[in-house]
Structure formats: structure tokens, C-alpha cells
Motif scaffolding. Structure first.
Motif, PDB file in Angstrom:
ATOM      1  N   VAL A   1      24.435   4.676  43.458  1.00  0.00           N
ATOM      2  CA  VAL A   1      24.465   4.044  41.987  1.00  0.00           C
ATOM      3  C   VAL A   1      24.931   2.651  42.066  1.00  0.00           C
ATOM      4  N   GLN A   2      25.787   2.480  42.837  1.00  0.00           N
ATOM      5  CA  GLN A   2      26.613   1.262  42.694  1.00  0.00           C
ATOM      6  C   GLN A   2      25.932   0.049  43.388  1.00  0.00           C
ATOM      7  N   HIS A   3      25.022   0.530  44.282  1.00  0.00           N
ATOM      8  CA  HIS A   3      24.342  -0.641  45.037  1.00  0.00           C
ATOM      9  C   HIS A   3      23.438  -1.439  43.954  1.00  0.00           C
ATOM     10  N   PRO A   4      23.049  -2.655  44.477  1.00  0.00           N
ATOM     11  CA  PRO A   4      22.346  -3.522  43.646  1.00  0.00           C
ATOM     12  C   PRO A   4      20.862  -3.073  43.617  1.00  0.00           C
ATOM     13  N   ARG A   5      20.363  -2.262  44.567  1.00  0.00           N
ATOM     14  CA  ARG A   5      19.027  -1.978  44.450  1.00  0.00           C
ATOM     15  C   ARG A   5      18.730  -0.788  43.425  1.00  0.00           C
ATOM     16  N   TRP A   6      19.876   0.063  42.887  1.00  0.00           N
ATOM     17  CA  TRP A   6      19.856   1.256  42.101  1.00  0.00           C
ATOM     18  C   TRP A   6      18.848   0.935  41.018  1.00  0.00           C
ATOM     19  N   ALA A   7      18.988   0.045  40.216  1.00  0.00           N
ATOM     20  CA  ALA A   7      18.474   0.019  38.883  1.00  0.00           C
ATOM     21  C   ALA A   7      16.937  -0.395  39.183  1.00  0.00           C
ATOM     22  N   ARG A   8      16.483  -1.002  40.116  1.00  0.00           N
ATOM     23  CA  ARG A   8      15.159  -1.297  40.218  1.00  0.00           C
ATOM     24  C   ARG A   8      14.348  -0.492  41.291  1.00  0.00           C
ATOM     25  N   ALA A   9      14.969   0.577  41.843  1.00  0.00           N
ATOM     26  CA  ALA A   9      14.547   1.267  42.855  1.00  0.00           C
ATOM     27  C   ALA A   9      13.396   2.268  42.239  1.00  0.00           C
ATOM     28  N   ASP A  10      12.402   2.732  42.951  1.00  0.00           N
ATOM     29  CA  ASP A  10      11.384   3.721  42.473  1.00  0.00           C
ATOM     30  C   ASP A  10      12.040   5.072  42.943  1.00  0.00           C
ATOM     31  N   LEU A  11      12.162   5.913  41.863  1.00  0.00           N
ATOM     32  CA  LEU A  11      12.790   7.028  42.462  1.00  0.00           C
ATOM     33  C   LEU A  11      11.884   8.327  42.139  1.00  0.00           C
ATOM     34  N   SER A  12      10.689   7.988  41.866  1.00  0.00           N
ATOM     35  CA  SER A  12       9.650   8.852  41.469  1.00  0.00           C
ATOM     36  C   SER A  12       9.237   9.776  42.483  1.00  0.00           C
ATOM     37  N   CYS A  13       9.543   9.388  43.615  1.00  0.00           N
ATOM     38  CA  CYS A  13       9.034  10.391  44.593  1.00  0.00           C
ATOM     39  C   CYS A  13       9.869  11.501  44.863  1.00  0.00           C
ATOM     40  N   LEU A  14      11.014  11.470  44.309  1.00  0.00           N
ATOM     41  CA  LEU A  14      12.164  12.611  44.469  1.00  0.00           C
ATOM     42  C   LEU A  14      11.788  13.524  43.456  1.00  0.00           C
ATOM     43  N   ARG A  15      11.677  14.812  43.697  1.00  0.00           N
ATOM     44  CA  ARG A  15      11.708  15.692  42.449  1.00  0.00           C
ATOM     45  C   ARG A  15      12.819  16.348  42.154  1.00  0.00           C
ATOM     46  N   ALA A  16      14.111  15.896  43.223  1.00  0.00           N
ATOM     47  CA  ALA A  16      15.456  16.303  42.884  1.00  0.00           C
ATOM     48  C   ALA A  16      16.293  15.964  43.740  1.00  0.00           C
ATOM     49  N   LEU A  17      17.356  15.536  43.492  1.00  0.00           N
ATOM     50  CA  LEU A  17      18.581  14.989  44.479  1.00  0.00           C
ATOM     51  C   LEU A  17      19.539  16.219  44.489  1.00  0.00           C
ATOM     52  N   TRP A  18      19.785  16.859  45.419  1.00  0.00           N
ATOM     53  CA  TRP A  18      20.745  17.879  45.721  1.00  0.00           C
ATOM     54  C   TRP A  18      22.190  17.302  46.112  1.00  0.00           C
ATOM     55  N   ALA A  19      23.127  18.004  45.808  1.00  0.00           N
ATOM     56  CA  ALA A  19      24.473  17.537  45.848  1.00  0.00           C
ATOM     57  C   ALA A  19      25.298  18.603  46.446  1.00  0.00           C
ATOM     58  N   GLY A  20      26.015  18.473  47.776  1.00  0.00           N
ATOM     59  CA  GLY A  20      26.732  19.446  48.334  1.00  0.00           C
ATOM     60  C   GLY A  20      28.112  19.353  48.014  1.00  0.00           C
ATOM     61  N   SER A  21      28.385  19.625  46.777  1.00  0.00           N
ATOM     62  CA  SER A  21      30.080  19.389  46.101  1.00  0.00           C
ATOM     63  C   SER A  21      30.030  20.294  44.829  1.00  0.00           C
TER      64      SER A  21
END
Length: 505
Positions: free
Chosen positions: A263-283
Motif C-alpha cells: 500500500v505504501q509503495h509508489p506503484r500502488w496508486a497506479r497498479a492495475d489490481l483488476s486481475c485479483l478477485r480477492a486478496l486474502w490475509a493471514g491475520s
């Protein structure tokens, strides 16, 4: 096409190789060409060749020390075929900690990659076992020839131990959780069902395979369904963004620290995330600001609650509920029973906080070598505290040992930490109890501040609790630090914080 469920890892891999032999199973970003891309037929051949070649017998252990590598997965399937066990070492530990695991598990062989060759050779010499570089593992693609007597053929059964994973040891010596083949297969089926993994999925694995999170939440479940796994040697945010752009993974698993790096990476804002149908978190606990950042991009952050001993797929929050259940771990996974109990061991009343106890086919029964991990009814007592909301979902409020009793009232640090973490001046924080003559225990907040925080930060941060948290739960003392002590897996070590507070008095 097979119509019955496989009851061993070897049978499962054989099924996958039969159904779609040339479908890509593993793609790796490492440097060894023979391991960079494996289809299911090749992965099955490699595993069987290793099973035939390795000098191990049923019940023996083989340790692994290195970064993520396809050979580690092939080795797991090979050892399952032999009825032997894989002991993945946490490469972030210190040599003395590695030695403690080796002393307890007594492996006959230590396989290592090039990055850990020197410490691996030293460990092997000190413990009287053989060290084998990963390059020496047979990577040939020719089908192995089974000996006439059937040696190395299907020696491992469903109830045989196959994976020995050591806990992080935040409160004492690590213990080895003994996962049988049946445990792993049950967890794969549960995790794949909840995440709706199919052979059309591409799963990006950047978390370490030495932990059940990196290995068992998505990687093995993906292979069990014939999906493709993009395996990274280690987490690197730039490499993750490269993979999103080039390979279009549909699923990935992160933890708060890696998600924050993305999220804090410079590429976050312009990255195309549309391929991900979900991001899972182990926490069990996810910072609200990270959730907001992902949800603002239309990316649902799903959650998995569990532990080394529970598969770990125990409670899950799926994509359909992710955006309107922020802070929740979700509902029990299929076939998994959850019970909340009080200090007397009895179930708590509805809406009350209790310790999470888990029972299911993916929950281990033993710590190494034969120490019971379950109570008389087959439940594992997690040490985590949670409440169940009216809709049946669960919210984790902290660890039982971390609960603070101040003035006769129970205070759960996680509740306070989540609110403090939302403040723009707070980078991270931990809340602990400190002995207090008047209150029994006093609530203490230890915070790491961002550069934007002013000198008089304390009043501003505490004011953010107004109207959101009962006054008796407010921290009575505040301390600013440069960093919080953490284990090699990134967990905050609260005993170290409490010891530091005592030294400051």
C-alpha cells in the motif's frame, strides 16, 4: 478421470497429473532453470524420483533451510510417499534457534539452498547429520523406475505424520505441531472450497513456505485443485507489482506487514489490481487503514483465522462479506467447529468474550513427538480471545495472556490497538498491562509515531479515543519507541515490552 478423493498426498498429485498433465503447476522466480516452470506431470515425476532417491525411511525427518523453492514442495510430496516428515526451518531465526529445532526433531538430513549453505553446513556438522544442497536433489524429468519389491511405493498413509512445523515461541520454547497427511488434505479441501479455487486460478505465493500460512492457506490448496502457483523466493513489493502486471494472478495471500509495504509503495496508486478477485490475509487483526486502502481500490480483503496447530484454515471472512465486516474474522470454515470458553472451561454466554477452541479434521492431534495438543473432547485451545456477533461471525479481541484486569474490569488490548492504529500519527502500537498498586494493572500504550507527529502527540492521539472507547479502557501511561520487538514471523513480543517497561520504572 478420478472420481474418488485422494487419501494421500502422493495419490492427490497423481490425480492432478492424470487430469491435466501439461497444465502449469509451479512457476518460480529463482535462477535454476530446471525448477523455473513445472507442469503437473513433471512435478509428480520429480516427487517420485526424490522419493526413490532420498536416504530416508518411514518416520524419519528431513529439514529444509532456505528461501521459497519448488524443490521444497516436491520434497514434501516425496517424503509423504515415503512416510517421512518435512521440517521447514524458519530462515529468519538465529542459529541457536535453528539448533533447538534440530535438537528436538532430530532429522537425518538438512536440505538447503545456496543462500543458507554456510549456516546449514555448520548446523549439520554440529548435529551429526548430512547437509545436501538443493542442487543435488534429483531434478530429472524421466519417470522413476520402481524397484521390484515396491520399495518407496505408497509407504505413507493418511494417518502418517508428514509435516512438522514449529510454533514461533513468543512465550517459551517452540513446539513442533505434527501434521498428518489427512490433516493437510482436509485443510486443502476446506481452504480450496472457501476460496473457490479452480484450475483456472493463478495464485501468487510470496510469503515464506516455512510457515503454515504461506504453505497451507493457498499454495497447497491451489495445487490440490490444479491451479497454477507463482512462487516467489521471498516477498518483494516491486516483484509483486511486476507479477500483477505480467502474470495476472487471481488470488494472493498477504500479512499486515507485507500488505503495508504494498500500500505504501509508489506503484500502488497506479497498479492495475483488476486481475485479483480477492486478496486474502493471514491475520486475526488487520489495521483498518490498510483495509480502507484496498477497499478504495475495489479489492476485497478476506481474512483467515487460524494457528500452526489448526491447519490453519479455521475461521474465514470471504469476499462477499469482506467490505461490510471490517474487523471480523468471519465464520467457521466448513467442517470446523468453534467453541468459546471461559476460564472455567465452560462455554460462555452469547456475546461474551471467551477463548477460541477449534475442532476439525485439519487440526493436529500432537506436538512432537507424542504430546497431546487437544483436550478430552478433541478441541485445540488457541489462547486467543474472541466474541461471536449475532450473525454468527467472530471478532478476535486479543490473546488470553495479554488481557489486562484493571480495577476489576477486563480490558482487551486489541480493541485499543485497532483504534490507535487508525490515527494518522501512529505507525504501529502495542498495549500491555503493567502492575499498579491502585488498579492492579494499568493500561500502557507503546507507540511508534510517524514523522508527521508533533511534539505534543500524546494529547492528540488519546483524544481520538473520546466517545469511541470507555474511559476505564484508556491507556494510563504512554511511551514512544522507535520500533516494537517482534519475532521472526513479525509478531509483536509483548513479554519483551512488559520487561522493558519494568526496567524504565
Amino acid at each position: 478421470m478420478p472420481t474418488t478423493a485422494a487419501d494421500t498426498l502422493d495419490a492427490l498429485l497423481a490425480q492432478r497429473a492424470q487430469i491435466h498433465p501439461r497444465h502449469p503447476a509451479l512457476r518460480w522466480d529463482g535462477g535454476d532453470p530446471q525448477w523455473q516452470s513445472l507442469d503437473y506431470a513433471t512435478l509428480a515425476q520429480r516427487a517420485r524420483a526424490l522419493a526413490q532417491a532420498l536416504p530416508v525411511e518411514r518416520g524419519l525427518r528431513v529439514a529444509w533451510l532456505g528461501f521459497n523453492h519448488p524443490a521444497q514442495i516436491a520434497l514434501l510430496f516425496a517424503l509423504a510417499r515415503r512416510g517421512a516428515l518435512l521440517v521447514p526451518l524458519n530462515h529468519r531465526l538465529a542459529p541457536a534457534e535453528w539448533a533447538a529445532v534440530l535438537n528436538d526433531s532430530a532429522p537425518v538430513l538438512l536440505v538447503h539452498d545456496e543462500a543458507f549453505a554456510e549456516p546449514a553446513r555448520a548446523l549439520a556438522a554440529a548435529h551429526g547429520l548430512a547437509a545436501m544442497p538443493v542442487e543435488a536433489l534429483d531434478g530429472g524429468d524421466e519417470p522413476p523406475t520402481e524397484p521390484p519389491d515396491g520399495h518407496a511405493a505408497h509407504e505413507g498413509g493418511p494417518d502418517d505424520p508428514v509435516l512438522l512445523v514449529y510454533t514461533s515461541g513468543t512465550t517459551g520454547q517452540p513446539k513442533g505441531a505434527v501434521h498428518t497427511q489427512a490433516n493437510l488434505l482436509a485443510n486443502m479441501a476446506i481452504a480450496a472450497q472457501v476460496q473457490e479455487i479452480t484450475e483456472r486460478d493463478t495464485v501468487l505465493t510470496a510469503l515464506p513456505l516455512f510457515h503454515v500460512g504461506g504453505l497451507c492457506i493457498q499454495t497447497l490448496p491451489a495445487l490440490s485443485r490444479g491451479a497454477t502457483v507463482l512462487l516467489h523466493r521471498r516477498f518483494d513489493p516491486g516483484a509483486v507489482f511486476d507479477a500483477l502486471a505480467a502474470s495476472h494472478p487471481t488470488l494472493t495471500l498477504q500479512v499486515p506487514a507485507t500488505l503495508q509495504a504494498l500500500v505504501q509503495h509508489p506503484r500502488w496508486a497506479r497498479a492495475d489490481l483488476s486481475c485479483l478477485r480477492a486478496l486474502w490475509a493471514g491475520s486475526s487483526l488487520l489495521p483498518a487503514d490498510l483495509l480502507r486502502a484496498c477497499h478504495a481500490r475495489g479489492l476485497p480483503v478476506c481474512n483467515v483465522y487460524g494457528s500452526t496447530e489448526t491447519g490453519p484454515f479455521s475461521i474465514a471472512l470471504g469476499p462477499a462479506e469482506a467490505m461490510d465486516h471490517v474487523g471480523s474474522c468471519g465464520w467457521p470454515a466448513p467442517g470446523v467447529e468453534i467453541r468459546l470458553v471461559g476460564t472455567d472451561g465452560e462455554p460462555v454466554a452469547s456475546g461474551r468474550v471467551g477463548e477460541i477452541c477449534v475442532r476439525g479434521p485439519n487440526v493436529v492431534g500432537l506436538y512432537w513427538p507424542d504430546i497431546a495438543a487437544l483436550d478430552a473432547e478433541g478441541f485445540f485451545h488457541s489462547g486467543d480471545l474472541a466474541r461471536q456477533d449475532p450473525d454468527g461471525s467472530y471478532v478476535v479481541v486479543g490473546r488470553a495472556k495479554d488481557m489486562i484486569i484493571s480495577g476489576g474490569e477486563n480490558i482487551y488490548p486489541a480493541e485499543i490497538e485497532q483504534l490507535l492504529a487508525e490515527h494518522p500519527w501512529v505507525a504501529e502500537c502495542a498495549v500491555v498491562g503493567r502492575p499498579d498498586e491502585r488498579w492492579g494493572e494499568a493500561c500502557v500504550a507503546v507507540v511508534v509515531l510517524r514523522e508527521t507527529a508533533p511534539e505534543d502527540w500524546q494529547s492528540g492521539v488519546s483524544a481520538a479515543l473520546e466517545g469511541r472507547l470507555a474511559r476505564y479502557k484508556w491507556p494510563r501511561h504512554w511511551h514512544r519507541v522507535d520500533a516494537l520487538p517482534r519475532t521472526a514471523l513479525g509478531k509483536v513480543v509483548k513479554p519483551a515490552i512488559r520487561a522493558w517497561l519494568v526496567s524504565q520504572r
